[in-house]
Design an enzyme around this catalytic site. Sequence first.
Site, PDB file in Angstrom:
ATOM      1  N   LYS A 117       0.817  -1.219   0.000  1.00 29.48           N
ATOM      2  CA  LYS A 117       0.000   0.000   0.000  1.00 29.48           C
ATOM      3  C   LYS A 117       0.853   1.273   0.000  1.00 29.48           C
ATOM      4  CE  LYS A 117      -2.144   0.428   3.566  1.00 29.48           C
ATOM      5  NZ  LYS A 117      -2.727   0.174   4.783  1.00 29.48           N
TER       6      LYS A 117
ATOM      7  N   THR B  38       3.864   1.551  -1.097  1.00 28.31           N
ATOM      8  CA  THR B  38       4.526   1.623  -2.395  1.00 28.31           C
ATOM      9  C   THR B  38       3.574   2.192  -3.453  1.00 28.31           C
ATOM     10  OG1 THR B  38       5.827  -0.292  -1.717  1.00 28.31           O
ATOM     11  CG2 THR B  38       5.845   0.251  -4.059  1.00 28.31           C
TER      12      THR B  38
ATOM     13  N   ARG C  20       2.803   8.343   6.855  1.00 26.28           N
ATOM     14  CA  ARG C  20       3.163   8.253   8.270  1.00 26.28           C
ATOM     15  C   ARG C  20       4.659   8.058   8.453  1.00 26.28           C
ATOM     16  NH1 ARG C  20      -0.128   3.320  10.174  1.00 26.28           N
ATOM     17  NH2 ARG C  20       0.103   2.829   7.963  1.00 26.28           N
TER      18      ARG C  20
ATOM     19  N   LYS D 273      10.143  -5.691   9.966  1.00 26.86           N
ATOM     20  CA  LYS D 273      10.029  -5.102   8.643  1.00 26.86           C
ATOM     21  C   LYS D 273      11.344  -4.602   8.077  1.00 26.86           C
ATOM     22  CE  LYS D 273       6.285  -2.561   7.948  1.00 26.86           C
ATOM     23  NZ  LYS D 273       5.308  -1.489   8.181  1.00 26.86           N
TER      24      LYS D 273
ATOM     25  N   ALA E 205      -2.418   1.479  13.500  1.00 28.48           N
ATOM     26  CA  ALA E 205      -3.801   1.465  13.005  1.00 28.48           C
ATOM     27  C   ALA E 205      -4.658   0.380  13.648  1.00 28.48           C
ATOM     28  CB  ALA E 205      -3.819   1.294  11.496  1.00 28.48           C
TER      29      ALA E 205
ATOM     30  N   PHE F  96      -3.346  -0.483   7.437  1.00 27.58           N
ATOM     31  CA  PHE F  96      -4.054  -1.769   7.287  1.00 27.58           C
ATOM     32  C   PHE F  96      -5.200  -1.683   6.278  1.00 27.58           C
ATOM     33  CE2 PHE F  96      -2.337  -2.339  11.767  1.00 27.58           C
ATOM     34  CZ  PHE F  96      -1.259  -3.084  11.351  1.00 27.58           C
TER      35      PHE F  96
ATOM     36  N   PHE G  57       2.737  -8.284  -8.926  1.00 30.15           N
ATOM     37  CA  PHE G  57       3.856  -9.088  -8.411  1.00 30.15           C
ATOM     38  C   PHE G  57       4.348  -9.984  -9.541  1.00 30.15           C
ATOM     39  CE2 PHE G  57       4.896  -8.999  -3.886  1.00 30.15           C
ATOM     40  CZ  PHE G  57       4.037  -8.012  -3.477  1.00 30.15           C
TER      41      PHE G  57
ATOM     42  N   TRP H 265       6.464  -0.640  -8.072  1.00 33.05           N
ATOM     43  CA  TRP H 265       7.703  -1.094  -7.418  1.00 33.05           C
ATOM     44  C   TRP H 265       8.822  -1.139  -8.464  1.00 33.05           C
ATOM     45  CZ3 TRP H 265      11.866  -4.199  -7.292  1.00 33.05           C
ATOM     46  CH2 TRP H 265      12.531  -4.366  -6.061  1.00 33.05           C
TER      47      TRP H 265
END
Lengths: 556, 556
Positions: free
Chosen positions: A71, A73, A94, A105, A273, A301, A381, A409
């Site tokens: 999201k 990205t 954020r 992460k 979130a 999220f 993807f 991406w």
Amino acid sequence: MKTDIEIAQEATLKPIAHIAQSLNLTTDDWEPYGHTKAKLSDKLLTKYENKPDGKVILVTAISPTPAGEGKSTVTVGLGQALNKIGKKAIIALREPSLGPVMGIKGGAAGGGYSQVLPMEEINLHFTGDLHAITSANNVLAAMIDNHIHQGNKLQIDPRRIEFKRVMDVNDRALREIVVGLGGPLKGIPRQDGFNITVASEIMAILCLANDLEDLKKRISNIVIGYTYNEEPVYVRDLEVEGALTLLLKDAIKPNLVQTIENTPAIIHGGPFANIAHGCNSIIATKTAAKLGDYVVTEAGFGADLGAEKFLDIKTRAGDFEPDAVVIVATIRALKMNGGISKEQLTEENIDALKAGMENLQKHVETIQHFGLPFVVAINKFPTDTKNEVEYLKAWCDENNYQVALTDVWAKGGEGGVELAEKIVQTIDTSEKNFKHVYELEDSLETKIEKIVHNVYGGKGVEFSTQAKKQLEFYKQQGWDQLPVCMAKTQYSLSDNPTLLGRPRDFTITIREFRPSIGAGFIVALTGDIMTMPGLPKKPAALNMDVTDDGKIVGLF
Amino acid sequence: MKTDIEIAQEATLKPIAHIAQSLNLTTDDWEPYGHTKAKLSDKLLTKYENKPDGKVILVTAISPTPAGEGKSTVTVGLGQALNKIGKKAIIALREPSLGPVMGIKGGAAGGGYSQVLPMEEINLHFTGDLHAITSANNVLAAMIDNHIHQGNKLQIDPRRIEFKRVMDVNDRALREIVVGLGGPLKGIPRQDGFNITVASEIMAILCLANDLEDLKKRISNIVIGYTYNEEPVYVRDLEVEGALTLLLKDAIKPNLVQTIENTPAIIHGGPFANIAHGCNSIIATKTAAKLGDYVVTEAGFGADLGAEKFLDIKTRAGDFEPDAVVIVATIRALKMNGGISKEQLTEENIDALKAGMENLQKHVETIQHFGLPFVVAINKFPTDTKNEVEYLKAWCDENNYQVALTDVWAKGGEGGVELAEKIVQTIDTSEKNFKHVYELEDSLETKIEKIVHNVYGGKGVEFSTQAKKQLEFYKQQGWDQLPVCMAKTQYSLSDNPTLLGRPRDFTITIREFRPSIGAGFIVALTGDIMTMPGLPKKPAALNMDVTDDGKIVGLF
């Protein structure tokens, strides 16, 4: 394949002064933090009071899975794409929390050719906002224990202190602790615990404040606990709101950086979130809307969590409306929502995809319920097959949903041009009938019921004995007119993280409420939501290093 | 009379770019943090490797009393005065800790017309160095508890973990705590406690590292505790030194600001001087010596604490020598050392002053023992009488000590011209025979005995049973060749804070040792030294505020 940090390190950043000039900012409007970061004045909203606002695009997603839906990205990529098609767009995101960065992460600033930069700085201390929040939070906590230690004039009940210390670290050993041991020189013994900084009420306040004055007012309204007579004790009773506001005077200023394609990005505030409201700051979003014709912003999220809170809490506190929504989905995550495991994702599986579409459908209905136009973004993807993509597109066409394939991406803004064109067209041509899911006048019970029915798709709500008792008390205090901030697992529309796809006929159980009177909402806790994460067996920190000449490695 | 912050707010600061240019720095050598703060490159020492060093002037003081001796103010004032008499001088100070700022002091950046600016920023978050240290410290702490939780491959004994979490807050309730309560999801229960950030080994390491490589090496050598077999566990065993160094990559860069008279000041690092070594960073001091002809730098508390550690620890780690020492004294503090109470200070009292001179005399002898030339600076207070000043000057003349009256609080650099002239003359004409108080080859017992004899003026040392056991163990580990960092009350030359003046025939009791193998010293604890301060009944924070338009009040 190159890693995010390798791609980031090959990018050519413009001096932040150039980015600021491109936004027509004068030197009074911003301050440099190094050569590629800046803090914007918190007074820009006043300066541009009479300037019309740009369009606000909210990026949300289907229910997240370990497969990842990308999201952030897509948010960065869409901002870049809008600039590519000649629109003046700004991204509002954020700030990452160091806890997850060091834990799982290893970075949270978009990915590939759709990143915000300098990602090393943004992922580490950035301009110190989270540290300022940690400080302010912990000064308040120390003042509370000191007040009791020094005679307890306010008669604070040490068993009823709700305000916790925080740390921007994943540290499970601090979830439940006892402080004040060791005798009369070492405070009053009591049970306590730490939250992660991004779950703190002060973080939520920073993100919901409209200016410094509002920030101080909200801080003074924090309920830190209760007296022996069960009366709420506010920060204003401790008279410490001035010092806390002072500690946050720079943190309230939005941060300006750029993307890998030099698109301006404002990164500011970062509440979780699940437990908090999960959006960047109101000051950042509204400042971005003054500086650009389009703002692309994200809520944490899936649409059941971040978007619901964006639309029911943030828009109310900031008195604004978004103009359109992007719902991000991936074929991988849809297939997982359709019931297959992470290991099976590389094989084509139309049946699983078909089964998973229900999850997307529910989030679409949610956005429709809010009366907002939307575009579905399929974030590409490498393992997606032609058949799968065609199935998904056909499904959207059948339902008459706008859909765009994005490849941001790998291709940056170029990979988001279709999405950018469709979202602009949607804003220009669609009707918007924005409405909240609940009214402020609704009781807390009704508010939650409306969320469960219309956002989660469940059939009802149960309240624990404790929650019922709290509802009574909050009504007496006049707190029932505040919005609700649902704390719920992100993995399911229900409060059971194993129910993927589109669960039906479920009941949500409200275990407990927590009053965030300063932030201006009541947190409703469902299930076992942790407010302090733990580290995994092999934390991301183990891969990180900096060479003697300053080159960073291992920051994903 | 105007307050410090009122004086500070009336000052005209030059853009930090002008200060950087005045030091012949190019844009690669520094980065702006706002318009009046900068971070200098940590590579300046390499760049100027072949440039001769400026003279280093160490400012120390008599034993501190609640009356205050104004050491930081004299340090700033002397730097300004040196520039006034045509010398190119740079000031090198420590960064204030937020704990005391919010607690008692309300600010620590000099005073009156001898302040470093922007004092509001310096006293609050500044450029985030202390927050970076807090983060790195607490990431390490979380990694230790996580390692045990995840199977404890290293067999760390939870009862023998020495490494504590930190917070830059005065918070007595965190002195003794129990963490890891609440069952298997919440870590391993164990007794623990927080230190204040400035007492952490990572702060000491940042201040004693010569470059980023050295920093990483020292971090990897931190002993975090012991295994069940009582073998030391190092950070390198946890493989986390890369991530911790990464978190400190900007904190290691010295910060450039200016004084109220636009004299350049480098403010960097701030370990406590009772529990830690109490000096600003080696990188800052040595960088200042490359950029100026004179560096004026300060060590915490009296000459028994900060100066001893500067001369025995910091000069060794940095491989340099100071050129002269300023010993700051006030008539008020001398009178308190002479036995009268704070309430009686406004009256002339030559007898009390006479009695207090012993304290100054001892600190002079200490500096003489180190073989360094010195000047006594009498820091003027409005209540000083003519007779008292004349007595003190005559006493110095009789003893053949250089002495200068300074009035830098009220007059800035102008009030320090006599001191500046005398210190320059002293450097130019005096012989310097610098030697350490002990040799590294001395045993730990001998090192401490030499400090007690030659610095404190005591007659002997006693070691507790625990300390004796530790001495044995440290010898086995090869740790006895490290310097000693004495943790002792600042109020007395002895380990009893009530013995003012010049106590004699006393014995120092070493209660316990703590190995700071990463920092490169062994801490010897005497008496009850607290590593986490508490807040007073009326914390300074209660007076602080920021108005809606950003004006700061109450930050002393």
